[in-house]
Design an enzyme around this catalytic site. Structure first.
Site, PDB file in Angstrom:
ATOM      1  N   TYR A   1       0.809  -1.219   0.000  1.00 49.38           N
ATOM      2  CA  TYR A   1       0.000   0.000   0.000  1.00 49.38           C
ATOM      3  C   TYR A   1       0.839   1.265   0.000  1.00 49.38           C
ATOM      4  O   TYR A   1       2.025   1.242   0.236  1.00 49.38           O
ATOM      5  CB  TYR A   1      -1.049  -0.001   1.094  1.00 49.38           C
ATOM      6  CG  TYR A   1      -0.651  -0.152   2.529  1.00 49.38           C
ATOM      7  CD1 TYR A   1      -1.605  -0.515   3.473  1.00 49.38           C
ATOM      8  CD2 TYR A   1       0.643   0.063   2.974  1.00 49.38           C
ATOM      9  CE1 TYR A   1      -1.278  -0.642   4.805  1.00 49.38           C
ATOM     10  CE2 TYR A   1       0.980  -0.070   4.300  1.00 49.38           C
ATOM     11  CZ  TYR A   1       0.008  -0.420   5.209  1.00 49.38           C
ATOM     12  OH  TYR A   1       0.339  -0.549   6.532  1.00 49.38           O
ATOM     13  N   GLU A   2       0.158   2.370  -0.309  1.00 50.30           N
ATOM     14  CA  GLU A   2       0.801   3.663  -0.574  1.00 50.30           C
ATOM     15  C   GLU A   2       1.775   3.561  -1.743  1.00 50.30           C
ATOM     16  O   GLU A   2       2.750   4.301  -1.831  1.00 50.30           O
ATOM     17  CB  GLU A   2       1.517   4.209   0.671  1.00 50.30           C
ATOM     18  CG  GLU A   2       0.708   4.208   1.943  1.00 50.30           C
ATOM     19  CD  GLU A   2      -0.671   4.823   1.787  1.00 50.30           C
ATOM     20  OE1 GLU A   2      -0.842   5.665   0.903  1.00 50.30           O
ATOM     21  OE2 GLU A   2      -1.570   4.457   2.552  1.00 50.30           O
ATOM     22  N   GLY A   3       1.500   2.656  -2.651  1.00 49.36           N
ATOM     23  CA  GLY A   3       2.359   2.443  -3.809  1.00 49.36           C
ATOM     24  C   GLY A   3       3.251   1.246  -3.584  1.00 49.36           C
ATOM     25  O   GLY A   3       4.033   1.200  -2.635  1.00 49.36           O
TER      26      GLY A   3
ATOM     27  N   GLN B   1       7.268   2.689  -6.145  1.00 49.40           N
ATOM     28  CA  GLN B   1       8.287   3.515  -5.483  1.00 49.40           C
ATOM     29  C   GLN B   1       9.566   3.561  -6.322  1.00 49.40           C
ATOM     30  O   GLN B   1      10.219   4.608  -6.426  1.00 49.40           O
ATOM     31  CB  GLN B   1       8.610   2.950  -4.095  1.00 49.40           C
ATOM     32  CG  GLN B   1       7.430   2.808  -3.159  1.00 49.40           C
ATOM     33  CD  GLN B   1       6.709   4.106  -2.904  1.00 49.40           C
ATOM     34  OE1 GLN B   1       7.313   5.162  -2.818  1.00 49.40           O
ATOM     35  NE2 GLN B   1       5.386   4.041  -2.795  1.00 49.40           N
TER      36      GLN B   1
END
Length: 605
Positions: free
Chosen positions: A443-445, A450
């Site tokens: 999550y969050e990429g 990233q």
């Protein structure tokens, strides 16, 4: 189940002896109250809360999970009481302005708090943790009325917040968002659409939940340039801050997940929900990046949190468990077998966990000083200062998030391996840490996202390698200063070579990308991991230098054994972990042809 013990000695070593946080705080406009005595008291009280309140709920919360009933979500037993203690102690407002009811302390203190809470009970921290990103977005992009209405109750913790990006048909590719916003003609909008994977989207801990939602206006251009950002409260507040009527946002279900079972991951439906535009139309993604970068640093903390907790559990087991004899001869002849601590392979896993937890902690604490300066730039309305440190932090963010969560998961798996079959059994708690750690890389990429952000956006597109040159320049200066110091030569010489290679690899990829665009995607994962290993190597060498100096002059605040352990772990890292960067270097400069040569129709089973 590992009983969490806050690593206060290591935290204080970094704060006081490695990075000189007292001097750092003295430079900040909001650092006056962050004197050593206050900081020490905050650490002690947070450690107590984490060890006595949050840690005991970690296993029970996982076993019970969240309960869904007709749109309502109930958190596990003990969570409401723990969250009330969180509110009463003022933890949410620690690093927020006194204007909103906070304590006005530097942002880095909030990160220190979050690290301890994350390690003690990551699923619990998800509830107030997501709020911080929403608060930062509202504080920076909201108008005066929005800030005045939402910031005080969110700073207090009575209201929580979420970020609503993902939809069933799109995750990372936000240009595919379909949620639409229709102008009501009175300054508000009606939102229609569905969002999935919304952490803390519905729960029973707070009286209101403020959703920060990406959606499209009717005249929006296609793609990411047509996305706007909206505030959608679960319960519509009145002008005086009291709660009014329930909004048109509902939770039809919660996700059944591999881990973090005590954290409610929700589907949310917006059926004409009343919404308020935040920031400028069609520029929602820019504002949302404030939210996302905040969340990514928080997720990086999860990497070291799981490494730390798994290390604590594995170390305790390894000291007590006896199996076979050491290859070099009996170490405990009076016992039926030698402790696991005498087996080199077990030491390899324990050292790896310790290296990730403490090396990653140093990386995050260093970046936290950048975050302090960046926030000061916002509060002082100093755009130049804000941009300078936002750019510096932007280089660190994908490395921290991608690299540390990958190694945190690896460390959690080491913890299971040390316990052997017992590591697979729930009662020991090691398998829960591994399950919970798995989500951090997603999550969050994801790690791949990233990596693309780091190499494609930050390094090649935005700075043409400038961010790498700047940081490797810092490494090179450290290497030059320590090359002739006894005990530091090996660290300095090795780092100097890696700093040079990092720049060479960056230039090679820039040249390769001119002829083969796909090489950016093909090389990005290896580039991120290489960057992470070298960056962590620098921070381990930095810790070793301080530890050697403290042993030499006897001025250290920690024990001699503590400093010797620091040096030993740095030596392990340089011998056994940093060399992994070489394989990433070899792979990243290979052409993309071998990845793309097989046609899609032939890529089958």
């Amino acid at each position: 189940m590992p009983a969490y013990k806050a690593p206060l000695s290591d935290m204080r070593f970094l704060l006081d002896e490695v990075f000189d946080f007292p001097a750092h705080y003295a430079e900040l406009s909001n650092g006056g109250d962050a004197d050593p005595e206050t900081v020490s008291a905050i650490l002690d009280e947070c450690a107590r809360y984490c060890e006595e309140v949050l840690s005991p709920l970690y296993a029970s919360g996982d076993a019970e999970g969240c309960t869904y009933d007709n749109g309502e979500v109930r958190t596990p037993k003990g969570y409401k009481e723990a969250y009330q203690q969180f509110i009463d102690a003022g933890w949410q407002g620690l690093s927020y302005s006194e204007e909103y009811g906070g304590q006005g302390l530097p942002m880095s203190l909030g990160l220190l708090k979050s690290e301890m809470m994350a390690t003690a009970n990551w699923p619990f921290l998800m509830y107030p943790g997501l709020s911080m990103g929403a608060m930062n977005t509202i504080m920076q992009y909201g108008n005066e009325e929005q800030v005045g209405l939402y910031m005080p109750p969110m700073t207090e913790g009575r209201w929580t917040g979420t970020m609503c990006l993902t939809e069933p048909q799109c995750g990372t590719d936000l240009g595919q968002i379909k949620t639409r916003a229709e102008d009501n003609g009175d300054g508000t909008y009606a939102l229609h659409g569905s969002k999935i994977f919304i952490s803390s989207g519905e729960h029973d801990l707070a009286e209101n939940i403020i959703h920060v939602v990406l959606a499209r206006l009717p005249d929006a251009p296609q793609g990411t340039r047509g996305i706007s950002l909206f505030i959608v409260p679960k319960v519509i507040p009145n002008a005086d801050g009291s709660l009014g009527e329930r909004n048109g946002v509902t939770c039809p279900s919660i996700e059944h997940k591999m881990g973090i079972n005590a954290s409610a991951t929700c589907v949310l439906n917006f059926d004409g929900a009343k919404a308020w535009l935040i920031g400028e139309p069609h520029k929602g993604l820019e504002a949302m990046f404030t939210f996302m970068n905040t969340a990514r640093i928080g997720t990086a903390i999860q990497g070291i949190a799981h490494a730390e907790l798994s290390f604590q559990g594995a170390l305790a087991y390894a000291k007590e468990r006896r199996s076979m004899r050491a290859l070099s001869g009996k170490k405990e002849p009076e016992k039926v077998a030698d402790s696991l601590m005498y087996h080199a392979d077990v030491r390899r896993m324990l050292f790896s966990q310790k290296a990730v937890a403490e090396g990653g902690r140093a990386m995050i604490y260093f970046a936290a000083q950048y975050a302090d300066h960046m926030v000061n730039g916002v509060t002082e309305k100093d755009d130049e200062k804000y941009k300078k440190y936002d750019d510096k932090l932007g280089f660190f963010t994908p490395i921290l998030k991608g690299f540390l969560t990958e190694l945190g998961l690896e460390a959690a798996n080491h913890g299971m391996q040390v316990l052997g079959g017992h590591g697979y059994i729930r009662e020991h708690g090691m398998e829960q840490i591994a399950r919970d750690a798995r989500i951090a890389t997603l999550y969050e990429g994801t790690t791949g996202i990233q990596a693309l952000d780091l190499l494609g956006r930050k390094v090649l597109l935005m700075t043409r390698g400038g961010c790498v040159r700047e940081f490797t320049g810092q490494i090179a200066r450290f290497a030059a200063e320590n090359l002739r110091k006894k005990g530091m030569r090996r660290f300095a010489a090795t780092l100097g070579r890696y700093a040079t290679q990092w720049n060479v690899l960056t230039v090679r990829l820039m040249l390769m990308a001119r002829k083969d665009r796909d090489v950016v995607s093909a090389a990005s994962h290896h580039f991120l991991m290489y960057s992470g290993f070298v960056m962590m190597g620098y921070f381990w060498a930095l810790q070793a230098a301080v530890a050697q100096q403290k042993l030499a002059d006897g001025s250290g605040a920690q024990s001699e054994d503590f400093y010797r352990a620091k040096i030993a772990t740095a030596e392990f890292y340089f011998d056994h972990m940093l060399p992994r960067a070489k394989s990433h270097a070899a792979s990243m400069t290979k052409p993309s042809a071998s990845l793309l040569s097989l046609d899609s129709e032939h890529f089958s089973f």
